[in-house]
Write an enzyme that holds these catalytic residues in place. Structure first.
Site, short mmCIF file in Angstrom:
data_model
loop_
_atom_site.label_atom_id
_atom_site.label_comp_id
_atom_site.label_asym_id
_atom_site.label_seq_id
_atom_site.Cartn_x
_atom_site.Cartn_y
_atom_site.Cartn_z
N CYS A 34 -10.06 6.24 1.48
CA CYS A 34 -9.89 6.27 0.03
C CYS A 34 -8.76 5.34 -0.39
O CYS A 34 -8.08 4.73 0.45
CB CYS A 34 -9.56 7.70 -0.42
SG CYS A 34 -10.76 8.94 0.09
N LEU A 91 -13.64 7.88 -1.22
CA LEU A 91 -14.75 7.67 -0.31
C LEU A 91 -15.03 9.04 0.29
O LEU A 91 -14.24 9.57 1.06
CB LEU A 91 -14.39 6.67 0.79
CG LEU A 91 -15.48 6.42 1.84
CD1 LEU A 91 -16.70 5.75 1.21
CD2 LEU A 91 -14.95 5.58 2.99
N ASN A 141 -5.21 9.90 0.97
CA ASN A 141 -6.19 9.10 1.71
C ASN A 141 -6.08 9.54 3.16
O ASN A 141 -5.02 9.38 3.78
CB ASN A 141 -5.87 7.61 1.58
CG ASN A 141 -6.67 6.78 2.58
OD1 ASN A 141 -7.80 7.09 2.92
ND2 ASN A 141 -6.06 5.70 3.08
N GLY A 142 -7.14 10.12 3.71
CA GLY A 142 -7.04 10.51 5.11
C GLY A 142 -8.05 11.55 5.53
O GLY A 142 -8.93 11.95 4.76
N THR A 194 -3.68 -14.01 14.35
CA THR A 194 -4.60 -13.23 15.18
C THR A 194 -5.30 -12.14 14.37
O THR A 194 -6.46 -11.81 14.61
CB THR A 194 -3.86 -12.61 16.38
OG1 THR A 194 -4.80 -11.98 17.24
CG2 THR A 194 -2.84 -11.59 15.95
N ARG A 203 -8.11 -13.86 12.39
CA ARG A 203 -9.20 -14.24 13.31
C ARG A 203 -10.10 -13.04 13.62
O ARG A 203 -11.33 -13.15 13.62
CB ARG A 203 -8.62 -14.76 14.62
CG ARG A 203 -7.98 -16.13 14.56
CD ARG A 203 -7.37 -16.46 15.92
NE ARG A 203 -6.80 -17.80 15.98
CZ ARG A 203 -6.19 -18.29 17.05
NH1 ARG A 203 -6.05 -17.53 18.14
NH2 ARG A 203 -5.72 -19.51 17.04
#
Length: 608
Positions: free
Chosen positions: A2, A51, A75-76, A316, A319
Site C-alpha cells: 500500500c 492494495l 502499509n504492511g 546496480t 540495472r
C-alpha cells in the site's frame, strides 16, 4: 504494498490543505489501486492508498480502535495477527485485516508493542486524545518509508519520496527498525537482535534447524486472500522459495480459495541463463510457469520510468530493477496481486561472489552484517518499488526476523567458501569445467558460496531441487537476465554522456560523483525528477565490486581497478571471466591442462 502519506501538526486545517494532501496521496496510487482513504483530525492528515491482500472486502484504511480515538494508516502485512488477536480478548475488531491489531496493541502496551508484530510494516498512529503520534518501520526496511519536515513545523511521512519532496524543507529515509515519537521528537531503535552488534557468533551449524526455520518463514507468507505466485529465476534462492511453497501450499487456507497449483514467473532476454534454469525448475516442481521476454531496447525505454518509481541513481539497483519492473507489469495483468521472492539470502549467507575473497571469518561476518543493515537502500528498495509500481506486493521470506536470528547465530566459519573451491574456481575456463570439478570434490570439503543453505536442503530421500540447480553458482539478477543487458546499458549511456561531461562530473555532481558514463546518465534522470539536495542524500555511494561494501573492496587489491557492481567484476571468481566460447588457445595453460577432452554431466555432454 500500500501507500501511506501523513501530514502531522501542519498548523493548517483548511480545505486547501486537505486538497493538497489528497493531491500528493494520488502520487502513490500505483501502490494501492484498490481504495483511497483520508482521515483528518485538526491539522493532522492520514491518507492511504490500499492494495487489498487480506480481507479485501472490509479492510479499508485508515483503521481505528473501538471509539475511533486511535487512528492508523499502515502499509504492511502482520503474519502473526491471529495470535495477537487472542491476546486482545477485550477488544472489538472492525475488520478482518491483519493490520487491524495495531491500534489495539497500542492501547494495551503503549509504544512498546512494535516488536510483538511478526511481519513487514510502515505505519503512522495518531492518538487523538492528546494529539500525539508514533511512526515505525519494519526491522530490515522491506517496506519503504520517508520522513520530512516543513517550514511550518509539520512532520511528513510517505511511502515514497515523491509524496513529500516538493513540500518539505528537508527529508530523509526513515531508518529501518526504528520508531519516531512526537512526545520525544527523536528516533528510537526498537529492533535489537543479537547480530546487530556484529559480535562473532559461535553456534554450530545444524542443517535441519536452518531448513525448518526457512520453511516456517515461507509458510507464514502464504497468508493471502488473493491470487499469488513466486518469482523464479532458476537460481538457488528463488528456487528454494518456489520448492517450499509448492510443497506446503496444499494444506493452507489459500489453497482452499485459489487451488494448490502454484504459478511461477521469470523474466529475461532471449536465451538468458535465468530463463533456461527457471524453466527447468518449474518443470521439476510442476508449477504453471510464465516466461516473459524483453529486449535491451525495451529495458532502455523503461529507464526513466524505473528511476521515477525506484527513486535512486544507484547503478546496480537500476540495472536489476528494470527487468523486475517490466515483469511486474506482466504479472499484474494476469490478475496476480502478490508474489514471494528470494531477496536477502546473499546478504545473510555471503552469497555474492566477492565473499570468496573474505580474509577470515570475522571479516566475513562483519560484511554480512553491513550488507543486511544496508538492504533497505538496495534490494529491498528494488523489490518493494519495482513491484509496487504496478500494484503488486513482494514478500521476502529470507528477511524473516526469526530466520535471520537463526542464520546469523551460526559460526561464520561454516558460511565461508573453502580454499579448495577457490583454487578450483581460479582454474575454471567454463561452466562445463565447474560441473566436472564439482563432481570431484567431496560435498562437505569443497564448499561453494551459501554452502550451508544448499546443504540444508540437500535431501536425498525427498529432494527439494535437482542437484545441479541446488549447486548452481550465484548470478546477480541483472546478470542472470542476460549479460547483454548490462553491456547494452553501458553502450546506451556512452551515446548520451560525452568525455567532456565526465571531466566536469565532480563540479556538476559534487556528492556521490558518478565515475562512469552509465552512472552519470542515471544521475541526470534522477536529478530531473528529484532536484532537492535531500533527495540525492538518500542514495548511498562509495566504491563497490560485485555489490560489495566499500570496506570489502580492500580484500583484493586488483578490485580497485575494476569497480563495477556486476558479479562478473569479481575477477578470478565468476565463471564468465572466461567465456564459454573462449578458444582453448586463449585460456591459461593451467586451465587447459585440467580440461578433460569429454566432460559428462547428467543431461549434458560437451565436446571441448
Amino acid at each position: 504494498m500500500c501507500g501511506i502519506l501523513a501530514v502531522l501538526g501542519c498548523s493548517d486545517d483548511s480545505q486547501a490543505k486537505r486538497v493538497r494532501v489528497l493531491e500528493l496521496s494520488r502520487r502513490l496510487k500505483h501502490r494501492g489501486p484498490d481504495w483511497s482513504g483520508l482521515h483528518q483530525h485538526g491539522d493532522c492528515y492520514l491518507a492511504h492508498q490500499r492494495l487489498a491482500i487480506v480481507d479485501p472486502a472490509s479492510g479499508d484504511q485508515p483503521l481505528f480502535n473501538e471509539d475511533k480515538s486511535v487512528v492508523v494508516t499502515v502499509n504492511g502485512e502482520i503474519y502473526n495477527h491471529e495470535e495477537l488477536r487472542k491476546k486482545l480478548v477485550n477488544h472489538k475488531f472492525r475488520t478482518g485485516s491483519d493490520c487491524d491489531v495495531i491500534a489495539h496493541l497500542y492501547e494495551e502496551y503503549g509504544e512498546d508493542f512494535v516488536d510483538m508484530m511478526d511481519g513487514i510494516f510502515s505505519f503512522v498512529l495518531l492518538d487523538t486524545r492528546d494529539n500525539s503520534y508514533i511512526v515505525a518501520r519494519d526491522a530490515i526496511g522491506v517496506t519503504s518509508l520517508y520522513i520530512g519536515w516543513g517550514l511550518d513545523g509539520s512532520v511528513w511521512i510517505s511511502s515514497e519520496m515523491k509524496g513529500l519532496n516538493d513540500d518539505c524543507e528537508h527529508f530523509e529515509c526513515f531508518p529501518p527498525g526504528h520508531l519516531y515519537s512526537s512526545k520525544t521528537g527523536v528516533f528510537r531503535r526498537w529492533y535489537n537482535p543479537p547480530w546487530f552488534s556484529e559480535a562473532i557468533p559461535s553456534v554450530p551449524y545444524d542443517p535441519l534447524v536452518l531448513r525448518r526455520a526457512f520453511e516456517n518463514a515461507v509458510i507464514k507468507r502464504l497468508m493471502t486472500d488473493v491470487p499469488f505466485g513466486v518469482l523464479l529465476s532458476g537460481g538457488l534462492d528463488s528456487s528454494l522459495v518456489a520448492s517450499i511453497t509448492a510443497r506446503y501450499l496444499a494444506g493452507t487456507k489459500t489453497a482452499k480459495h485459489w487451488g494448490s497449483q502454484l504459478h511461477s514467473f521469470c523474466v529475461g532476454l532471449e536465451n538468458s541463463p535465468d530463463l533456461k534454469a527457471a524453466r527447468e525448475v518449474a518443470e521439476y516442481l510442476g508449477t504453471v510457469h510464465h516466461e516473459f521476454h524483453f529486449t535491451v531496447q525495451d529495458g532502455i525505454d523503461a529507464i526513466e520510468d524505473v528511476i521515477y518509481h525506484i527513486e535512486t541513481y544507484d547503478v546496480t539497483t537500476i540495472r536489476a530493477s528494470t527487468p523486475m519492473f517490466l515483469m511486474s507489469r506482466k504479472i499484474k495483468s494476469l490478475g496476480v496481486k502478490m508474489v514471494i521472492s528470494g531477496e536477502g539470502s546473499d546478504e545473510i549467507f555471503g552469497g555474492y561472489l566477492y565473499f570468496h575473497k573474505a580474509p577470515n571469518k570475522d571479516e566475513f561476518h562483519h560484511e554480512t552484517c553491513r550488507k543486511i543493515k544496508a538492504l533497505h537502500q538496495y534490494d529491498c528498495l528494488r523489490a518493494n518499488k519495482a513491484t509496487s509500481a504496478w500494484g503488486l506486493e513482494a514478500r521476502v521470506p529470507f528477511l524473516d526476523k526469526q530466520f535471520i536470528n537463526v542464520a546469523m547465530s551460526i559460526d561464520p566459519e561454516s558460511k565461508m567458501v573453502s580454499n579448495q573451491f577457490i583454487v578450483v574456481l581460479e582454474l575454471l575456463g567454463s561452466l562445463y569445467m565447474l560441473l566436472y570439478f564439482m563432481n570431484q570434490i567431496k560435498k562437505d570439503e569443497g564448499r561453494i558460496e551459501k554452502w550451508i543453505l544448499r546443504r540444508a536442503f540437500d535431501d536425498e530421500e525427498h529432494p527439494y531441487l535437482p542437484k545441479h540447480i541446488l549447486y548452481r553458482q550465484k548470478e546477480q539478477f541483472s546478470d542472470g537476465v542476460g549479460y547483454s543487458w548490462i553491456d547494452g546499458l553501458k553502450a546506451h549511456a556512452d551515446q548520451h554522456v560525452t568525455n567532456k561531461m565526465m571531466r566536469n562530473a565532480s563540479n556538476i555532481f559534487p556528492h556521490n560523483t558518478p565515475t562512469t558514463k552509465e552512472a552519470y546518465y542515471y544521475r541526470m534522470i534522477f536529478e530531473r525528477f528529484f532536484p532537492q539536495n535531500s533527495a540525492r542524500l538518500t542514495v548511498p555511494g562509495g566504491a563497490t565490486v560485485a555489490c560489495s561494501t566499500a570496506k570489502a573492496v580492500e580484500w583484493d587489491s586488483a578490485w580497485k581497478n575494476n569497480l563495477d557492481p556486476s558479479g562478473r567484476a569479481a575477477l578470478g571468481v565468476h565463471l564468465s571471466a572466461y567465456n564459454a566460447e573462449t578458444p582453448l588457445s586463449n585460456m591459461p595453460s593451467k586451465v587447459i591442462d585440467n580440461i578433460p577432452r569429454m566432460i559428462e554431466v547428467p543431461g549434458v555432454a560437451i565436446q571441448s
